[in-house]
Design a protein around this motif. Structure first.
Motif, mmCIF file in Angstrom:
data_model
loop_
_atom_site.group_PDB
_atom_site.id
_atom_site.type_symbol
_atom_site.label_atom_id
_atom_site.label_comp_id
_atom_site.label_asym_id
_atom_site.label_seq_id
_atom_site.Cartn_x
_atom_site.Cartn_y
_atom_site.Cartn_z
ATOM 1 N N ALA A 306 -0.251 4.096 -9.224
ATOM 2 C CA ALA A 306 -0.203 3.198 -8.062
ATOM 3 C C ALA A 306 -1.377 2.231 -8.059
ATOM 4 O O ALA A 306 -1.204 1.016 -7.906
ATOM 5 C CB ALA A 306 -0.169 4.017 -6.770
ATOM 6 N N TRP A 307 -2.580 2.747 -8.241
ATOM 7 C CA TRP A 307 -3.736 1.848 -8.139
ATOM 8 C C TRP A 307 -3.821 0.907 -9.322
ATOM 9 O O TRP A 307 -4.388 -0.193 -9.208
ATOM 10 C CB TRP A 307 -5.025 2.625 -7.944
ATOM 11 N N ILE A 308 -3.245 1.271 -10.465
ATOM 12 C CA ILE A 308 -3.203 0.341 -11.593
ATOM 13 C C ILE A 308 -2.371 -0.883 -11.219
ATOM 14 O O ILE A 308 -2.637 -2.000 -11.666
ATOM 15 C CB ILE A 308 -2.625 1.037 -12.847
ATOM 16 N N CYS A 309 -1.359 -0.663 -10.370
ATOM 17 C CA CYS A 309 -0.515 -1.764 -9.903
ATOM 18 C C CYS A 309 -0.992 -2.312 -8.561
ATOM 19 O O CYS A 309 -0.248 -3.031 -7.884
ATOM 20 C CB CYS A 309 0.937 -1.285 -9.789
ATOM 21 N N GLU A 310 -2.226 -1.936 -8.160
ATOM 22 C CA GLU A 310 -2.843 -2.442 -6.938
ATOM 23 C C GLU A 310 -2.036 -2.064 -5.703
ATOM 24 O O GLU A 310 -1.859 -2.864 -4.788
ATOM 25 C CB GLU A 310 -3.056 -3.954 -7.020
ATOM 26 N N GLU A 311 -1.540 -0.822 -5.693
ATOM 27 C CA GLU A 311 -0.788 -0.313 -4.553
ATOM 28 C C GLU A 311 -1.379 1.020 -4.102
ATOM 29 O O GLU A 311 -2.121 1.671 -4.845
ATOM 30 C CB GLU A 311 0.694 -0.131 -4.916
ATOM 31 N N ASP A 312 -1.043 1.424 -2.861
ATOM 32 C CA ASP A 312 -1.450 2.718 -2.323
ATOM 33 C C ASP A 312 -2.963 2.918 -2.408
ATOM 34 O O ASP A 312 -3.451 3.942 -2.872
ATOM 35 C CB ASP A 312 -0.720 3.836 -3.065
ATOM 36 N N GLU A 313 -3.702 1.923 -1.916
ATOM 37 C CA GLU A 313 -5.162 1.954 -2.002
ATOM 38 C C GLU A 313 -5.743 3.178 -1.305
ATOM 39 O O GLU A 313 -6.718 3.771 -1.787
ATOM 40 C CB GLU A 313 -5.741 0.683 -1.382
ATOM 41 N N GLU A 314 -5.139 3.593 -0.201
ATOM 42 C CA GLU A 314 -5.668 4.713 0.573
ATOM 43 C C GLU A 314 -5.738 5.992 -0.270
ATOM 44 O O GLU A 314 -6.738 6.726 -0.230
ATOM 45 C CB GLU A 314 -4.825 4.956 1.813
ATOM 46 N N SER A 315 -4.695 6.253 -1.047
ATOM 47 C CA SER A 315 -4.658 7.500 -1.813
ATOM 48 C C SER A 315 -5.689 7.499 -2.936
ATOM 49 O O SER A 315 -6.383 8.494 -3.154
ATOM 50 C CB SER A 315 -3.276 7.737 -2.396
ATOM 51 N N TRP A 316 -5.824 6.386 -3.642
ATOM 52 C CA TRP A 316 -6.764 6.422 -4.762
ATOM 53 C C TRP A 316 -8.203 6.316 -4.329
ATOM 54 O O TRP A 316 -9.113 6.781 -5.009
ATOM 55 C CB TRP A 316 -6.405 5.411 -5.846
ATOM 56 N N ARG A 317 -8.462 5.721 -3.154
ATOM 57 C CA ARG A 317 -9.830 5.731 -2.637
ATOM 58 C C ARG A 317 -10.224 7.122 -2.160
ATOM 59 O O ARG A 317 -11.389 7.504 -2.229
ATOM 60 C CB ARG A 317 -9.985 4.721 -1.490
ATOM 61 N N GLY A 318 -9.240 7.890 -1.692
ATOM 62 C CA GLY A 318 -9.529 9.230 -1.202
ATOM 63 C C GLY A 318 -9.566 10.270 -2.299
ATOM 64 O O GLY A 318 -10.047 11.398 -2.089
ATOM 65 N N ALA A 319 -9.094 9.935 -3.509
ATOM 66 C CA ALA A 319 -9.026 10.911 -4.607
ATOM 67 C C ALA A 319 -10.383 11.514 -4.982
ATOM 68 O O ALA A 319 -10.456 12.714 -5.229
ATOM 69 C CB ALA A 319 -8.370 10.256 -5.823
ATOM 70 N N PRO A 320 -11.467 10.730 -5.049
ATOM 71 C CA PRO A 320 -12.750 11.346 -5.436
ATOM 72 C C PRO A 320 -13.220 12.454 -4.503
ATOM 73 O O PRO A 320 -14.009 13.301 -4.898
ATOM 74 C CB PRO A 320 -13.726 10.161 -5.411
ATOM 75 N N GLY A 321 -12.748 12.442 -3.270
ATOM 76 C CA GLY A 321 -13.191 13.445 -2.319
ATOM 77 C C GLY A 321 -12.369 14.721 -2.335
ATOM 78 O O GLY A 321 -12.640 15.650 -1.592
ATOM 79 N N MET A 322 -11.340 14.778 -3.204
ATOM 80 C CA MET A 322 -10.480 15.962 -3.255
ATOM 81 C C MET A 322 -11.205 17.127 -3.939
ATOM 82 O O MET A 322 -11.976 16.934 -4.848
ATOM 83 C CB MET A 322 -9.173 15.625 -4.012
#
Length: 322
Positions: A306-322
């Protein structure tokens, strides 16, 4: 640019598609050079996450059916392992998970040793009148390894969050192409071949977190190569390395030689295998989230697609905190 996005997509596969696959490469290397073919028996597409009822029904039938806390229903195994010649009479499991992933009972473990006991039926017992009775041959036992997400609420929730079903989808959607390319290569040097375990059944659902993989037991003919990285490796601190290395590479007898691989040789073979995976999907547009190709069952299951295609920014920004 599209080229950069495709490069990143390949990198996403290497980094996140299936951590367990790379553990197979690193920790299940043959103790001597082995060139062998592999196969994928079951190819099941991920259930449509928009269809809740269908997903639930599909996952229920795909996950093991337990008759006790340590036995799987033989009829379920027979249905899923259609490549087996003999009908299993007893399917007993042993929890071989590491300490942090063991279950309270065997069926709730993450990694299981599956022992299939079957008994062939012989022909007539020597009576040629046509009324002879059938006699049973000696029982045979086959061992396989089951990797699963136990169907408890806590484990399934964690699986959904971490995307653990990716491993199973990797074997169904991406591994067949790796196998095809590897088997068509004229290069028989196992150092450059891509080593994959034989997968008898694989199912993963990103929507509900369920996952089950039944694969070959690699404990025979293969060695935990972590023992070759010396006592400085934290994983080896409580291991009897001398005993384990001698067990994997017995001291030479008269007229024979035994060569123990170096840690460099092991690491080199691992990186060559990873490079093979990377090369297989290099700049493959079907990996992009917005691709219309269905070659890999849709690419939304790939972490980072998703983030490679510049979509779903919320999920990939939150990934480091998982």
């Amino acid at each position: 640019t599209i080229d950069r996005r495709l490069d990143d997509a390949c990198a996403a596969i290497l980094h996140t598609t299936s951590h367990a696959y790379y553990l197979h490469v690193i920790y299940h290397l043959p103790s001597h050079k082995i060139s062998r073919g592999t196969q994928i028996i079951a190819l099941h597409k991920m259930a449509d996450p928009t269809k809740t009822n269908e997903t639930t029904k599909s996952s229920t039938s795909m996950m093991p059916m337990w008759v006790t806390d340590s036995q799987i229903d033989p009829s379920w195994v027979q249905e899923k392992l259609s490549d087996f010649d003999h009908v299993p009479e007893c399917c007993v499991v042993k929890d071989i998970s590491n300490d942090t992933r063991k279950g309270d009972v065997p069926k709730n473990g993450a990694t299981l040793l599956l022992q299939l006991t079957s008994r062939e039926q012989d022909g007539n017992d020597g009576d040629h009148t046509g009324f002879g009775t059938k006699t049973a041959k000696a029982a045979t036992t086959t061992t396989l390894v089951v990797k699963q997400v136990p169907t408890t609420r806590t484990r399934l929730a964690m699986s959904r969050q971490l995307g653990l079903a990716r491993e199973a989808i990797f074997y169904n959607q991406l591994a067949p192409k790796i196998i095809k390319i590897s088997s068509s290569s004229n290069n028989t040097d196992s150092d450059e071949a891509c080593i994959l375990p034989t997968i008898h059944f694989s199912y993963g659902d990103m929507y509900d977190g369920s996952k089950v993989i039944i694969m070959e037991d690699l404990s025979k003919g293969f060695v935990d190569s972590g023992i070759l990285f010396g006592p400085g490796n934290p994983n080896n601190w409580n291991r009897d390395l001398k005993r384990q290395i001698n067990g994997a590479y017995p001291p030479p007898r008269s007229g024979s030689t035994t060569t123990v691989p170096t840690s460099f040789e092991v690491a080199n073979q691992t990186f060559l295998a990873i490079a093979n995976v990377h090369a297989t999907f290099w700049r493959d547009e079907a990996l992009l989230l917005n691709s219309t190709e269905e070659e890999y069952g849709g690419s939304s299951w790939l972490r980072g697609s998703a983030w490679i295609c510049e979509e779903d920014e919320e999920s990939w920004r939150g990934a480091p905190g998982m």
